[in-house]
Structures are given as C-alpha cells and as structure tokens.
Enzyme design. Structure first.
Site, PDB file in Angstrom:
ATOM      1  N   ARG A   1      -9.301   0.949   9.347  1.00 27.13           N
ATOM      2  CA  ARG A   1      -8.928  -0.426   9.709  1.00 27.13           C
ATOM      3  C   ARG A   1      -9.980  -1.100  10.569  1.00 27.13           C
ATOM      4  O   ARG A   1      -9.822  -2.270  10.884  1.00 27.13           O
ATOM      5  CB  ARG A   1      -7.616  -0.396  10.493  1.00 27.13           C
ATOM      6  CG  ARG A   1      -6.355  -0.628   9.641  1.00 27.13           C
ATOM      7  CD  ARG A   1      -5.174  -0.407  10.560  1.00 27.13           C
ATOM      8  NE  ARG A   1      -3.980  -1.123  10.256  1.00 27.13           N
ATOM      9  CZ  ARG A   1      -2.926  -0.626   9.620  1.00 27.13           C
ATOM     10  NH1 ARG A   1      -2.973   0.586   9.100  1.00 27.13           N
ATOM     11  NH2 ARG A   1      -1.828  -1.338   9.474  1.00 27.13           N
TER      12      ARG A   1
ATOM     13  N   ARG B   1       0.157  -8.886  13.496  1.00 24.65           N
ATOM     14  CA  ARG B   1      -0.452  -7.851  12.642  1.00 24.65           C
ATOM     15  C   ARG B   1      -1.353  -8.484  11.576  1.00 24.65           C
ATOM     16  O   ARG B   1      -2.416  -7.955  11.256  1.00 24.65           O
ATOM     17  CB  ARG B   1       0.631  -6.992  11.982  1.00 24.65           C
ATOM     18  CG  ARG B   1       1.299  -6.040  12.984  1.00 24.65           C
ATOM     19  CD  ARG B   1       2.598  -5.477  12.464  1.00 24.65           C
ATOM     20  NE  ARG B   1       2.453  -4.661  11.287  1.00 24.65           N
ATOM     21  CZ  ARG B   1       3.436  -4.406  10.419  1.00 24.65           C
ATOM     22  NH1 ARG B   1       4.640  -4.911  10.625  1.00 24.65           N
ATOM     23  NH2 ARG B   1       3.223  -3.647   9.380  1.00 24.65           N
TER      24      ARG B   1
ATOM     25  N   ARG C   1      11.898  -6.461   5.289  1.00 26.62           N
ATOM     26  CA  ARG C   1      11.806  -5.047   4.920  1.00 26.62           C
ATOM     27  C   ARG C   1      12.799  -4.189   5.704  1.00 26.62           C
ATOM     28  O   ARG C   1      12.933  -4.291   6.915  1.00 26.62           O
ATOM     29  CB  ARG C   1      10.384  -4.562   5.198  1.00 26.62           C
ATOM     30  CG  ARG C   1      10.160  -3.103   4.919  1.00 26.62           C
ATOM     31  CD  ARG C   1       8.713  -2.802   4.716  1.00 26.62           C
ATOM     32  NE  ARG C   1       7.945  -2.792   5.947  1.00 26.62           N
ATOM     33  CZ  ARG C   1       6.648  -2.508   5.993  1.00 26.62           C
ATOM     34  NH1 ARG C   1       5.981  -2.246   4.886  1.00 26.62           N
ATOM     35  NH2 ARG C   1       6.013  -2.500   7.143  1.00 26.62           N
TER      36      ARG C   1
ATOM     37  N   LYS D   1       0.827  -1.214   0.000  1.00 30.60           N
ATOM     38  CA  LYS D   1       0.000   0.000   0.000  1.00 30.60           C
ATOM     39  C   LYS D   1       0.860   1.262   0.000  1.00 30.60           C
ATOM     40  O   LYS D   1       0.569   2.205  -0.720  1.00 30.60           O
ATOM     41  CB  LYS D   1      -0.923   0.032   1.236  1.00 30.60           C
ATOM     42  CG  LYS D   1      -1.891  -1.141   1.317  1.00 30.60           C
ATOM     43  CD  LYS D   1      -2.887  -0.991   2.474  1.00 30.60           C
ATOM     44  CE  LYS D   1      -2.252  -0.959   3.850  1.00 30.60           C
ATOM     45  NZ  LYS D   1      -1.550  -2.212   4.228  1.00 30.60           N
TER      46      LYS D   1
ATOM     47  N   ARG E   1      11.840  -1.798  10.901  1.00 33.95           N
ATOM     48  CA  ARG E   1      10.773  -1.266  11.754  1.00 33.95           C
ATOM     49  C   ARG E   1      10.588  -2.191  12.933  1.00 33.95           C
ATOM     50  O   ARG E   1      10.620  -3.409  12.784  1.00 33.95           O
ATOM     51  CB  ARG E   1       9.465  -1.194  10.953  1.00 33.95           C
ATOM     52  CG  ARG E   1       9.244   0.143  10.295  1.00 33.95           C
ATOM     53  CD  ARG E   1       8.086   0.129   9.371  1.00 33.95           C
ATOM     54  NE  ARG E   1       6.840  -0.347   9.977  1.00 33.95           N
ATOM     55  CZ  ARG E   1       5.661  -0.301   9.369  1.00 33.95           C
ATOM     56  NH1 ARG E   1       5.575   0.201   8.140  1.00 33.95           N
ATOM     57  NH2 ARG E   1       4.572  -0.749   9.954  1.00 33.95           N
TER      58      ARG E   1
HETATM   59  P1  AMP Z   1       1.060   0.532   8.923  1.00 33.61           P
HETATM   60  O1  AMP Z   1       2.311   1.245   8.609  1.00 33.61           O
HETATM   61  O2  AMP Z   1      -0.135   1.052   8.183  1.00 33.61           O
HETATM   62  O3  AMP Z   1       1.189  -0.972   8.773  1.00 33.61           O
HETATM   63  O4  AMP Z   1       0.744   0.801  10.473  1.00 33.61           O
HETATM   64  C1  AMP Z   1       1.654   0.423  11.478  1.00 33.61           C
HETATM   65  C2  AMP Z   1       0.945   0.312  12.816  1.00 33.61           C
HETATM   66  O5  AMP Z   1       0.351   1.576  13.144  1.00 33.61           O
HETATM   67  C3  AMP Z   1      -0.197  -0.678  12.857  1.00 33.61           C
HETATM   68  O6  AMP Z   1       0.233  -1.996  13.127  1.00 33.61           O
HETATM   69  C4  AMP Z   1      -1.048  -0.099  13.999  1.00 33.61           C
HETATM   70  O7  AMP Z   1      -0.470  -0.384  15.251  1.00 33.61           O
HETATM   71  C5  AMP Z   1      -0.906   1.394  13.761  1.00 33.61           C
HETATM   72  N1  AMP Z   1      -1.952   1.913  12.840  1.00 33.61           N
HETATM   73  C6  AMP Z   1      -1.760   2.474  11.617  1.00 33.61           C
HETATM   74  N2  AMP Z   1      -2.917   2.853  11.060  1.00 33.61           N
HETATM   75  C7  AMP Z   1      -3.891   2.527  11.957  1.00 33.61           C
HETATM   76  C8  AMP Z   1      -5.305   2.638  11.966  1.00 33.61           C
HETATM   77  N3  AMP Z   1      -5.979   3.165  10.928  1.00 33.61           N
HETATM   78  N4  AMP Z   1      -5.972   2.180  13.065  1.00 33.61           N
HETATM   79  C9  AMP Z   1      -5.316   1.654  14.118  1.00 33.61           C
HETATM   80  N5  AMP Z   1      -3.988   1.498  14.169  1.00 33.61           N
HETATM   81  C10 AMP Z   1      -3.269   1.927  13.101  1.00 33.61           C
END
Ligand code: AMP
Length: 218
Positions: free
Chosen positions: A91, A174, A130, A13, A163
């Site tokens: 989400r 996740r 990654r 994404k 990360r």
């Molecule tokens: P991402 O980079 O989108 O995979 O997000 C990394 C982490 O940030 C996720 O595993 C969640 O802990 C948190 N996070 C990001 N976006 C959201 C969201 N829309 N709702 C809840 N937690 C989020």
C-alpha cells in the site's frame, strides 16, 4: 504465479482474491485479514494496529512487513507451489520496495498487478453497506446483497457485523489515504515494467472474476 490484486477499499479485492485463490490453489495473503485476526485475538500486534485501522489510516510499514515476512517464510504445501495473491499489500512505496526485495530473495517472479477500478460513490455505497460474518467471513451488503434473515449470515447463521472502519466518515478517510499513498503504486509498477492490467470492477462478481481469469490465462 504471484499476483498483486490492487484497488481502492471496496473494489472487491477480498471477494475476487478468494475466488482466484480457490480456482488456482494459491495462497491469498490479505494484510487486512491478518490484522483483523490479530485485533480480535488481542495480540500485541493487534493492539498496536487497532487505532490506525479504526481511524482509516495505514498501519506502519514495519508492522506490515514483519507480518508479510512471517507468512511467506511459513508457507508450505500446494499453495506454496502455486504462488501468492497479495490482497491489500503493498500500500506504500516502502512496502512495494520491500516486496520486490523479498521476491528476489525467494527467487519468485511477480506475474501481474491486477487493478480493480471502481468509482468513489460506488465504493462508499459498497463499504458503508457492507456486513461481514465474524464466523465464516461471508460478506453481505445491506443494499445489493441483503441476507435472507435480517442481520444473519446466509451461510452459517452467525450474527453479521459492520466492520468498525466501514463507517461513512472512516470510509472517506480510507479512500483519501488510498488516493494519496497507495494509488501512486500503479505508476510505480508501470515504470518498473510490471504486467499491470486494469479491470472494470463495477460489474457482477462473476463477470469481474471471468475477466481476471482470462487476463491470467491470456
Ligand atoms: P483492508 O481490509 O485491506 O481494507 O485493510 C483494513 C485496514 O487495515 C486498512 O485501512 C489499514 O488500516 C490496515 N492495513 C491493511 N493492509 C495494510 C497495509 N498493507 N499497509 C498498511 N495498513 C494496512
């Protein structure tokens, strides 16, 4: 044009969203990136979010919605006209409901929900391999896209980092959280008669991008 880029962690994404944003001059709104910035800057929001992120859990809806509202309220310039690419948001059903209300308030349509499909084993390989550049945001992968110089960003030369939530056990959590709380939103949007399109995400970056662009222009 406003679109949701949807899919499990590691589906691409961020990469695809950045390419689409550049191509169509849209604003890419990644809640994950905003949260990581807040964690890095040590803001109150970052301190609140950090433990959830490190555990692979979702950050509470109220925190996320505050963040999204703030960004949408502060938009200006050409990106505002061309619309928004939501990456990693919504989400949960509560987030999707809130987004629908917000878009109605702003009199903005939701033009497409683009779902990147990638199977689990490939996702684990992508995420656990990654490496990201804390300086310019460039992503590498230890297996499929290693940097020319070990541990160093090809684009800006900064030291690459993993990360903290890309460790294998956190990655598996996740993915479980995605299956339980986020994937049901595909049906949510189908039932709401949104324009939901599935794209095979297990292909070369350029091929996926071409497909996404074709869907948006088609
Ligand atoms: P991402 O980079 O989108 O995979 O997000 C990394 C982490 O940030 C996720 O595993 C969640 O802990 C948190 N996070 C990001 N976006 C959201 C969201 N829309 N709702 C809840 N937690 C989020």
């Amino acid at each position: 044009m406003n679109i949701i880029l949807f899919g499990p962690p590691g589906a691409g994404k961020g990469t695809q969203g950045a390419l689409l944003a550049a191509r169509f001059s849209m604003l890419r709104l990644s809640t994950g990136d905003l949260l990581r910035d807040a964690v890095r800057d040590g803001t109150p929001l970052g301190r609140q979010a950090r433990s959830f992120m490190d555990a692979g859990e979702l950050v509470p809806d109220t925190v996320i919605l505050g963040l999204v509202r703030e960004v949408l309220a502060g938009r200006s310039g050409s990106a505002a006209e061309a619309g928004v690419i939501f990456d990693g948001f919504p989400r949960t059903v509560a987030q999707a409901d809130a987004l629908a209300r917000l878009m109605a308030e702003l009199d903005q349509p939701l033009d497409a929900v683009l779902v990147l499909d990638v199977d689990d084993e490939e996702l684990v390989r992508r995420l656990a391999g990654r490496l990201s550049c804390p300086n310019c945001g460039r992503l590498h992968n230890r297996y499929s896209d290693p940097p020319r110089v070990h541990g160093t960003c090809d684009d800006c030369g900064a030291a690459l980092v993993q990360r903290s939530d890309d460790r294998e056990e956190t990655v598996r959590r996740r993915l479980q959280v995605y299956r339980d709380q986020t994937r049901p939103l595909i049906d949510y949007y189908v039932n709401a008669n949104a324009n939901v399109q599935h794209i095979a995400g297990d292909r070369a970056i350029e091929d996926v991008q071409r497909d996404l662009v074709a869907r948006l222009q088609g």
